[in-house]
Write an enzyme that holds these catalytic residues in place. Structure first.
Site, PDB file in Angstrom:
ATOM      1  N   GLU A   1       0.829  -1.197   0.000  1.00 40.04           N
ATOM      2  CA  GLU A   1       0.000   0.000   0.000  1.00 40.04           C
ATOM      3  C   GLU A   1       0.868   1.255   0.000  1.00 40.04           C
ATOM      4  OE1 GLU A   1      -0.598   2.002   3.262  1.00 40.04           O
ATOM      5  OE2 GLU A   1      -0.837   0.385   4.733  1.00 40.04           O
TER       6      GLU A   1
ATOM      7  N   LYS B   1      -5.853  10.648   1.178  1.00 39.97           N
ATOM      8  CA  LYS B   1      -5.906   9.288   1.701  1.00 39.97           C
ATOM      9  C   LYS B   1      -7.128   8.630   1.090  1.00 39.97           C
ATOM     10  CE  LYS B   1      -6.100   6.723   6.079  1.00 39.97           C
ATOM     11  NZ  LYS B   1      -6.171   6.850   7.543  1.00 39.97           N
TER      12      LYS B   1
ATOM     13  N   ASP C   1     -18.650   4.241  13.312  1.00 39.13           N
ATOM     14  CA  ASP C   1     -17.302   4.422  12.748  1.00 39.13           C
ATOM     15  C   ASP C   1     -16.643   3.047  12.572  1.00 39.13           C
ATOM     16  OD1 ASP C   1     -14.865   5.311  11.896  1.00 39.13           O
ATOM     17  OD2 ASP C   1     -14.556   6.732  13.546  1.00 39.13           O
TER      18      ASP C   1
ATOM     19  N   SER D   1     -14.187   0.827   9.846  1.00 43.91           N
ATOM     20  CA  SER D   1     -13.271   0.965   8.703  1.00 43.91           C
ATOM     21  C   SER D   1     -13.775   0.221   7.477  1.00 43.91           C
ATOM     22  CB  SER D   1     -11.884   0.437   9.078  1.00 43.91           C
ATOM     23  OG  SER D   1     -11.049   0.392   7.947  1.00 43.91           O
ATOM     24  N   ALA D   2     -13.605   0.860   6.325  1.00 47.92           N
ATOM     25  CA  ALA D   2     -13.952   0.201   5.056  1.00 47.92           C
ATOM     26  C   ALA D   2     -13.056  -0.995   4.771  1.00 47.92           C
ATOM     27  CB  ALA D   2     -13.861   1.204   3.914  1.00 47.92           C
ATOM     28  N   ASP D   3     -11.923  -1.096   5.504  1.00 52.31           N
ATOM     29  CA  ASP D   3     -11.054  -2.264   5.332  1.00 52.31           C
ATOM     30  C   ASP D   3     -11.829  -3.549   5.608  1.00 52.31           C
ATOM     31  OD1 ASP D   3      -9.069  -0.395   4.948  1.00 52.31           O
ATOM     32  OD2 ASP D   3      -8.066  -0.755   6.866  1.00 52.31           O
TER      33      ASP D   3
ATOM     34  N   LYS E   1      -4.938  -2.006  15.227  1.00 46.41           N
ATOM     35  CA  LYS E   1      -4.363  -1.128  16.246  1.00 46.41           C
ATOM     36  C   LYS E   1      -5.188  -1.255  17.521  1.00 46.41           C
ATOM     37  CE  LYS E   1      -2.469   2.017  12.808  1.00 46.41           C
ATOM     38  NZ  LYS E   1      -2.951   1.302  11.619  1.00 46.41           N
TER      39      LYS E   1
END
Length: 800
Positions: free
Chosen positions: A50, A114, A171, A173-175, A192
Site C-alpha cells: 500500500e 488518503k 465508525d 473501517s472500510a477495510d 491497532k
C-alpha cells in the site's frame, strides 16, 4: 408472486457477484507496470504494497527510503513488488521509483489524499476536468486495485477496524467490508489496539472473511495481535504455523470460488513489541484527548496515532517500522509458497512444517561486529567481541544479486534458437533480487546443512550494505564483516536466456580490491583487517573465492596453510580463476615487509597450499592455461611429482576411458581429465563441474588407502605411486559422477548460485565426515535444489 420472487432472486445474485473485475489492459485511470503484468501472467509470486504509509505515515524522504526497503524485502524473498498508489489521477499497480518519489515528496500537499474505496473514482475522475490528485491507498483501495491486477497477496502494517463507541458513531473501517467482498489475502499485524478488537473480529466473521494468526513459534491457540503488542487479550479465530499453511488456505479459497478476503495476522517481532499493559495506558490517554478534541471519522486515527507517538516517547515509530518489514517478509514467503502450489496444481513442494517465525529471533552474537564503521545507528556494534571457533571460514564476496531472466512474449518451443536476449535494445524479463556473492552462497549452503561456518567479507557504508547486514541477521548467519566507509557494496547482475542459462553477467566487486593491488598494500590490509578474523575462527577448512586480487589471495593462502587449515578455492569466473596461479607463483616484492620477502608459495605435494578447487570446464581451461604461461609446468618439482604418478606414456587414454565410462569420449576430447591430472601436484582434489553432465573427480589418495586395494575401485585408479615417492601419495583416483537428477529448462528457476551451493555442500560433507564420493552426491543434490529455487541458495535443510 412467482415473477416477484424471480426478480428478487436475480437481484440477490447480482449483489453476490464480485464488484471488482480484473483488468487485463491499461486505460486512462489504471496502469499495471510491465514487470507486474508479466509476473502475474507467468504465475510468478507478486506482493502488493500500500502507499498510505508513505503519504500519511512518514515524512519525506524517510517514506521513500522505507518504500525502497520494503520493495527490496520482497525481491530478497523471490517475489515481485507491486507498490500501489494514485499519481496525477492514475491508479498505478507497480509504481516506478519516479512515481514513489513524486508521491512521497507530496506529503502535506492538499492535493495528496488518503484514498479508500469510495475515493478512487473521485481522485481519478477529477483529472478529466484538470484537477489532478495524488493519493495513498488504504488497505481497502489497495485490495481493490491488487485484485484488478490479478495479485492475490498483500502485505501491510495494521488493519482498520471497529472504533470504540461504534454502536453510536457507526465508525467502522472500510477495510473490514472490503475483506468481505474482495478475494485478496492481507498480511498485517492485526488491528491497532485503540480499536474495539472483539467487535472487529465479530464484524469480520459476519463479512465471511477468514481470520488466522501466525503462531510465530508459540504452541496451541494464540491471541489476535494488537499492532504494537503481540497479544490483545482476544483469542484468534484460527491459528496457523507456517507460510505454507497460509498459502494452502489461499489456494483452497481460490479453487472454491469464494469471493471474500483473508486476513493473516502476523505478530510484531518480539524484540520490537511494546508490552500490552504499557500500550493500554498510552491508548486510554490518547483516546481521552481525541474525544476532547472531537477528532472523529477519518481524522480520528491520525490524531490518535500522533498522540500515541507523543505519549510513548517515540517508541511507537521503530515498532511500526519493524512490524511492516516483518509483515512484508512473511507476505512474500506466503506469495512464494502460493506460486509453488499453483504451478504444481496443489501439490506442496515445501518442507516448511515447523512453527517458526518469519523473522527468527537471533542471539546477540549471531553476527560478529565489524572492525571499523562510520555508522551511528548502532545496528552493528563497533566493539569486537570474542567469537567462538568455526569448522569452516568462507572469505570472499558478499553481494546484492540481481537475476534477469529473459522472458520473450512468445515462449520458445523445443528446438527453437531464439532463446537469448537481443543486444542494444530493451528485452522483456523477470527480474529478482537476493542476497548473494560467491562467498555468501557457499557459506549459506554449508550453514543450511548444519555446518559450523563463518562468513568473512566486506560491505560499504551504503543502502545495499545495510540491506545485506539485515538479511544476514534474518538468515541467522555468523559473520565477520568489515565496513568500508565511502566504498560501494558489491553487486552482481546476471542476465539469463529463456532457459535460465547464463547469457552475460556484470559484477562490481571493487570493494574487495581497494588497497590490495600490490603485495605491500595487501600485506598491511591483510594483517589489520583479515588475519584477526582468521585467528579468531581457527577453521578446519578455509574456503576462498576468486574475487580476491592475487596479492591478497597470496596472503590468505599463506596464512591459512601456516595455521593448518585445509584450503578450498572457488574460481568464480574465467577471468578471476587465473588469480590463483598468480598468487601461487609470483614472488612478492623484495621491498615488502620481511614476511613478504620469501620465495613464491611452493604449492606442490606433499605440502600443497590447496586441497580442493571446484572449477567448471571453462575455468579449468583458464587455470591450466595460466599455469602453462607462468612456467609452473616447467618447474622441476612439479615434473617430479607428476612423474611419480606413474601414468603410462602409451595407453593413458584407454585407462582414462575405463575410469570415466560413458562420459569418457566427450571429456577426453575436451582434455578435461588430462588437465585435471596436470593440476594435481598443485591441488589434492579437483572437482570439475560439468552442468547437466555431472562432476569429474580427480584426486590423489594417500598410501594405505583402502581404495588402492579394493577391486571395486580398481578401474578408477589411473595411476599408482611406487613407495609414496616421498609424497605420501599412493595413487591418482579419477571418477565421473552423473548428476543426482537432470532438470529440464522448465524446472530451473535460477542457475546463479548452483555452483556455489555445490562447493559449500561438498565441504560441509567433508567436515561432517563423509567420503569424497558421498560429499559429491550431497553437493549434486544441493545444487539441484538451488536450481529450483527463486533467488539464491535453495532450502537445503531437508538434506541434513
Amino acid at each position: 408472486m412467482w415473477s416477484h420472487s424471480r426478480h428478487l432472486f436475480h437481484k440477490r445474485c447480482l449483489v453476490q457477484r464480485p464488484l471488482v473485475r480484473r483488468l487485463t489492459t491499461n486505460n486512462a485511470f489504471f496502469q499495471i507496470s510491465d514487470e507486474v503484468r508479466n509476473a502475474v501472467k507467468s504465475d510468478q509470486p507478486v506482493v502488493a504494497l500500500e502507499s498510505t504509509i508513505y503519504t500519511h505515515g512518514y515524512p519525506f524522504p524517510e517514506n521513500v527510503a522505507l518504500a525502497e526497503e520494503l520493495e527490496s524485502v520482497v525481491r530478497d524473498n523471490g517475489c515481485v513488488p507491486a507498490t500501489i498508489g494514485i499519481v496525477d489521477g492514475v491508479a498505478k499497480v507497480g509504481m516506478t521509483a519516479g512515481d514513489i518519489n513524486i508521491l512521497g515528496s507530496s506529503v502535506g500537499d492538499p492535493r495528496t489524499l488518503k484514498l479508500s474505496r469510495r475515493d478512487l473514482s473521485y481522485a481519478c475522475g477529477m483529472r478529466l476536468v484538470n484537477k489532478s490528485f495524488h493519493g495513498g491507498t488504504t488497505i481497502a483501495s489497495t485490495m481493490i486495485l491488487a485484485h484488478m491486477a490479478g495479485i492475490k497477496v498483500f502485505a501491510t502494517g495494521g488493519l482498520g477496524g471497529v472504533h470504540r463507541g461504534a454502536e453510536n458513531s457507526m465508525d467502522i473501517s472500510a477495510d473490514l467490508t472490503e475483506l468481505g467482498r474482495t478475494p485478496v489475502a492481507v498480511v498485517s499485524s492485526g488491528s491497532k489496539s485503540f480499536l474495539d478488537i472483539p467487535r472487529t473480529l465479530e464484524y469480520l466473521e459476519t463479512e465471511g472473511a477468514t481470520v488466522a494468526t501466525f503462531a510465530d513459534g508459540r504452541a496451541g491457540p494464540v491471541e489476535f495481535p494488537a499492532f504494537w503488542s503481540r497479544d490483545s487479550g482476544v483469542k484468534s479465530p484460527l491459528t496457523i504455523y507456517s507460510e505454507t499453511e497460509a498459502a494452502a488456505i489461499i489456494y483452497a479459497q481460490s479453487c472454491l470460488g469464494l469471493k471474500s478476503g483473508l486476513l493473516f495476522a502476523n505478530p510484531i517481532p518480539e524484540t520490537s513489541a511494546i508490552p500490552k499493559s504499557q500500550m493500554d495506558r498510552i491508548i486510554e490517554k490518547a483516546i481521552e484527548e481525541a474525544n476532547a478534541a472531537h477528532a472523529s471519522g477519518k481524522d480520528n486515527t491520525p490524531f490518535i496515532l500522533s498522540k500515541i507517538r507523543e505519549l510513548s516517547g517515540g517508541a511507537s515509530l521503530p515498532a511500526n517500522r519493524a512490524l511492516i518489514v516483518s509483515n512484508v517478509k512473511r507476505g512474500s514467503i506466503v506469495a512464494r509458497e502460493l506460486a509453488q502450489l499453483e504451478r504444481s496444481g496443489g501439490i506442496s513442494t515445501s518442507s516448511v512444517t515447523l512453527p517458526s517465525a518469519a523473522i527468527p529471533k537471533l542471539p546477540s552474537s549471531t553476527i560478529e561486529p565489524v572492525t571499523q564503521t562510520s555508522r551511528s545507528d548502532h545496528r552493528i556494534s563497533p566493539e569486537p567481541k570474542p567469537a567462538p571457533p568455526r569448522d569452516i571460514l568462507v572469505a570472499g564476496a558478499l553481494a546484492i544479486d540481481y537475476s534477469c531472466d529473459y522472458a520473450p512474449f512468445n515462449i520458445p518451443k523445443d528446438g527453437e534458437t531464439d532463446i537469448s536476449p537481443h543486444l542494444r535494445t530493451s528485452n522483456p524479463a523477470r527480474i529478482s533480487q537476493s542476497l548473494g556473492g560467491v562467498a555468501h552462497n557457499i557459506a549459506y549452503a554449508a550453514h543450511l546443512l548444519g555446518s559450523s561456518v563463518r562468513l568473512c567479507s566486506a560491505v560499504g557504508d551504503d543502502l545495499p550494505g545495510r540491506m545485506a547486514e539485515d538479511h544476514l541477521r534474518r538468515e541467522n548467519m555468523d559473520c565477520a564483516l568489515n565496513v568500508h566507509p565511502g566504498a560501494r557494496s558489491a553487486q552482481y547482475m546476471a542476465v539469463n536466456d529463456a532457459n535460465k542459462d547464463l547469457y552475460v553477467a556484470m559484477a562490481d566487486m571493487a570493494i574487495l580490491e581497494t588497497g590490495s593491488q600490490s603485495y605491500n598494500e595487501a600485506s598491511k590490509e591483510f594483517k589489520e583487517k583479515w588475519l584477526p578474523k582468521l585467528d579468531a575462527t581457527r577453521p578446519k577448512w578455509l574456503i576462498l573465492d576468486g574475487n580476491w586480487p592475487a596479492p591478497m589471495l597470496h596472503h590468505w593462502l599463506s596464512a591459512g596453510s601456516s595455521k593448518g587449515a585445509k584450503i578450498a578455492f572457488e574460481p568464480v569466473s574465467v577471468a578471476k580463476a587465473v588469480r590463483l596461479i598468480t598468487a601461487l607463483t609470483k614472488p612478492p616484492a623484495k621491498s615488502a615487509s620481511p614476511s613478504n620477502s620469501e620465495s613464491p608459495l611452493l604449492p606442490f605435494l606433499p605440502n600443497p597450499s590447496l586441497h580442493l578447487i571446484t572449477p567448471n570446464a571453462s575455468e579449468l581451461h583458464a587455470l591450466h592455461s595460466a599455469a602453462t604461461s607462468s612456467g609452473l609446468f616447467e618447474d622441476a618439482q612439479w615434473f617430479s611429482v607428476l612423474d611419480s604418478f606413474n601414468l603410462p606414456s602409451v595407453g593413458s587414454q584407454a585407462r582414462l576411458g575405463r575410469a570415466l565410462g560413458q562420459a569418457a569420449e566427450g571429456l577426453i576430447s575436451e582434455g578435461i581429465p588430462q588437465m585435471s591430472i596436470q593440476m594435481l601436484p598443485v591441488c589434492e582434489t579437483i572437482l570439475t563441474t560439468l552442468g547437466p553432465r555431472g562432476v569429474l573427480l580427480a584426486t590423489t589418495i594417500p598410501e594405505g588407502d583402502r581404495r588402492l586395494d579394493d577391486e571395486g575401485f580398481a578401474k578408477y585408479i589411473v595411476g599408482r605411486v611406487q613407495n609414496g615417492h616421498g609424497t605420501g601419495v599412493g595413487g591418482v583416483y579419477m571418477r565421473h559422477f552423473a548428476p543426482s537428477e537432470v532438470l529440464g529448462p522448465e524446472d530451473q528457476v535460477s542457475v546463479n548460485a548452483a555452483g556455489d551451493t555445490f562447493t559449500g555442500a561438498v565441504v560441509a560433507g567433508l567436515v561432517g565426515g563423509k567420503s569424497i564420493e558421498d560429499a559429491i552426491y550431497l553437493g549434486s543434490q544441493a545444487a539441484a535444489l538451488t536450481l529450483r529455487h527463486v533467488g539464491g541458495v535453495g532450502d537445503l535443510k531437508t538434506l541434513r
